[in-house]
Design a protein around this motif. Structure first.
Motif, PDB file in Angstrom:
ATOM      1  N   TYR A 171       0.851  -1.193   0.000  1.00  5.53           N
ATOM      2  CA  TYR A 171       0.000   0.000   0.000  1.00  5.53           C
ATOM      3  C   TYR A 171       0.883   1.239   0.000  1.00  5.53           C
ATOM      4  N   VAL A 172       0.594   2.174  -0.886  1.00  4.67           N
ATOM      5  CA  VAL A 172       1.365   3.420  -0.933  1.00  4.67           C
ATOM      6  C   VAL A 172       0.418   4.576  -1.217  1.00  4.67           C
ATOM      7  N   ASP A 173       0.557   5.631  -0.451  1.00  2.97           N
ATOM      8  CA  ASP A 173      -0.239   6.852  -0.604  1.00  2.97           C
ATOM      9  C   ASP A 173       0.652   7.905  -1.251  1.00  2.97           C
ATOM     10  N   THR A 219       8.807   7.314  -3.440  1.00  2.00           N
ATOM     11  CA  THR A 219       7.755   6.871  -2.526  1.00  2.00           C
ATOM     12  C   THR A 219       7.349   5.436  -2.820  1.00  2.00           C
ATOM     13  N   LEU A 220       7.220   5.111  -4.106  1.00  2.00           N
ATOM     14  CA  LEU A 220       6.821   3.769  -4.511  1.00  2.00           C
ATOM     15  C   LEU A 220       7.859   2.731  -4.103  1.00  2.00           C
ATOM     16  N   ALA A 249       8.024   2.091  -0.339  1.00  2.00           N
ATOM     17  CA  ALA A 249       6.905   1.263   0.121  1.00  2.00           C
ATOM     18  C   ALA A 249       7.106  -0.196  -0.272  1.00  2.00           C
ATOM     19  N   GLN A 261       7.578  -3.185   2.511  1.00  2.00           N
ATOM     20  CA  GLN A 261       6.440  -4.089   2.686  1.00  2.00           C
ATOM     21  C   GLN A 261       6.629  -5.461   2.047  1.00  2.00           C
ATOM     22  N   ILE A 266      -2.168   1.788  -4.978  1.00  2.00           N
ATOM     23  CA  ILE A 266      -1.721   3.186  -4.969  1.00  2.00           C
ATOM     24  C   ILE A 266      -2.909   4.098  -4.706  1.00  2.00           C
TER      25      ILE A 266
END
Length: 378
Positions: free
Chosen positions: A68-70, A83-84, A87, A91, A159
């Motif tokens: 999961y990435v915001d 960011t990707l 994450a 994870q 995403i």
């Protein structure tokens, strides 16, 4: 001592005790995750997209890894890549595996900064510093496929706030890169969702866009009122408070059954009484006013930049006008300007996420904003 469950939760994703309905959507999304089907979830904000995704992540087979990435805070292509990758690395591997797993070659060309909290069980943070000089988009975006291959497992990358990509100056170029690389992944699938319905629809439903028909489209309906009524009444009862089905239904009606707002308004109602008390109509109206008051600063920030014409368009919607804004009588009554001004007003207000189109009809997007605006400006 056991921690008391929160009766109503809002502002964050909900789970378990506070998650209701969505049986069919959960089943379909679980199947998509396990079968490697790309999924795009579209709905208005506050309908529970994030909660649904997080709920399904807990349901799927251990043979499938979910990430999961915001990306709400990402303002550029390479911010997104950093960011990707952070994450994905965090994870799909433990802290000890981070340097020994299949990301070693990828990380070798970087000088990542890894910070550990004093507590052994706490999360670690990674500052990777990925730039166009260190890695190509292909290398970044193919990392997760390489991890999946080495682990022999499917990976689903979820995403959140994906519409942010549409805000970037190089958005189309980035979307083309994503499509060209992601479409070749065999073990990795993607679940893309966001809080701005019109932008998500533009990215995935416009034939001219690179990500058109990228995956299975899932349009979330509202959770049925009867499910909400059962949920509200039972949660009051479990805390030795009483609310009738009719008043629980009124809570839903006041906020148009928007998931987050139902939880929030129910909480405001709940907070007005003590154990053993019964909710009355007066409690509902006071709680609604408390909810509106808590949102007023945000609503003022949304309306302050609007032009007189844009405010007048919202007044027309608040008065019950949903279509035929170009007609002379409507334009004259609400001071909307010329007929040629109407498309510009619609476009600006849709972009501001204040209104939405439902076929030929226009509506104010946020039901609590609509309630506040009508009482303040009409």
């Amino acid at each position: 001592m056991a921690i008391k469950k929160s009766s109503f939760v809002f502002g964050v994703s909900v789970s378990d005790y506070n998650f209701i309905g969505r049986e069919q959507e959960s089943r379909q999304l679980k199947l998509n995750f396990e079968e490697g089907i790309n999924t795009v979830i579209i709905s208005p904000r506050r309908w529970g997209k994030t909660s649904l995704v997080q709920h399904v992540r807990k349901m799927i087979s251990p043979d499938v890894i979910t990430v999961y990435v915001d990306i709400f805070g990402c303002k550029s292509e390479y911010e997104f890549y950093n960011t990707l990758v952070e994450a994905v690395l965090k994870q799909t591997a433990t802290t000890m595996q981070l340097w020994m797993d299949n990301a070693r070659e990828f990380l070798a060309r970087l000088s990542p900064k890894i910070s550990f909290a004093p507590e052994p069980a706490s999360e670690f943070s990674v500052a990777l510093g990925i730039t166009p000089k260190t890695h190509t988009p292909q290398e970044v975006l193919n990392l997760v496929e390489s991890i999946a291959e080495k682990k022999g497992k499917r990976i689903v990358v979820c995403i959140d706030e994906f519409q942010q990509i549409g805000e970037w100056s190089d958005s189309i170029s980035t979307q083309k890169k994503l499509r060209s690389i992601w479409q070749h992944h065999k073990l990795v699938s993607y679940c893309l969702f966001g809080s701005k319905k019109h932008m998500m629809s533009n990215i995935f439903q416009d034939k001219k866009m690179p990500l058109y028909q990228f995956g299975s489209l899932m349009f979330l309906p509202k959770i049925p009122k009867k499910d909400w009524v059962k949920y509200i009444v039972s949660h009051f009862a479990e805390r030795k408070r009483t609310i009738s089905d009719e008043l629980a239904g009124e809570i839903c009606d006041l906020v148009d059954s928007y998931s987050s707002y139902v939880q929030q308004l129910a909480w405001h109602v709940f907070s007005l009484i003590d154990e053993g008390d019964t909710i009355t109509e007066a409690h509902i109206h006071l709680a609604m006013q408390n909810l509106v008051d808590s949102c007023e600063l945000l609503f003022l920030e949304q309306t302050n930049p609007l032009s007189e014409y844009q405010m007048n368009f919202l007044r027309a919607l608040s008065a019950g006008i949903k279509e035929r804004f170009g007609e002379a009588s409507i334009r004259e009554e609400f001071k909307l300007g010329s007929a040629s001004n109407i498309p510009r007003l619609k476009s600006a207000l849709i972009k501001a996420d204040l209104i939405e189109s439902d076929g030929r009809l226009m509506n104010i997007t946020d039901p609590v904003f609509a309630y506040w605006f009508k009482n303040r400006f009409l």
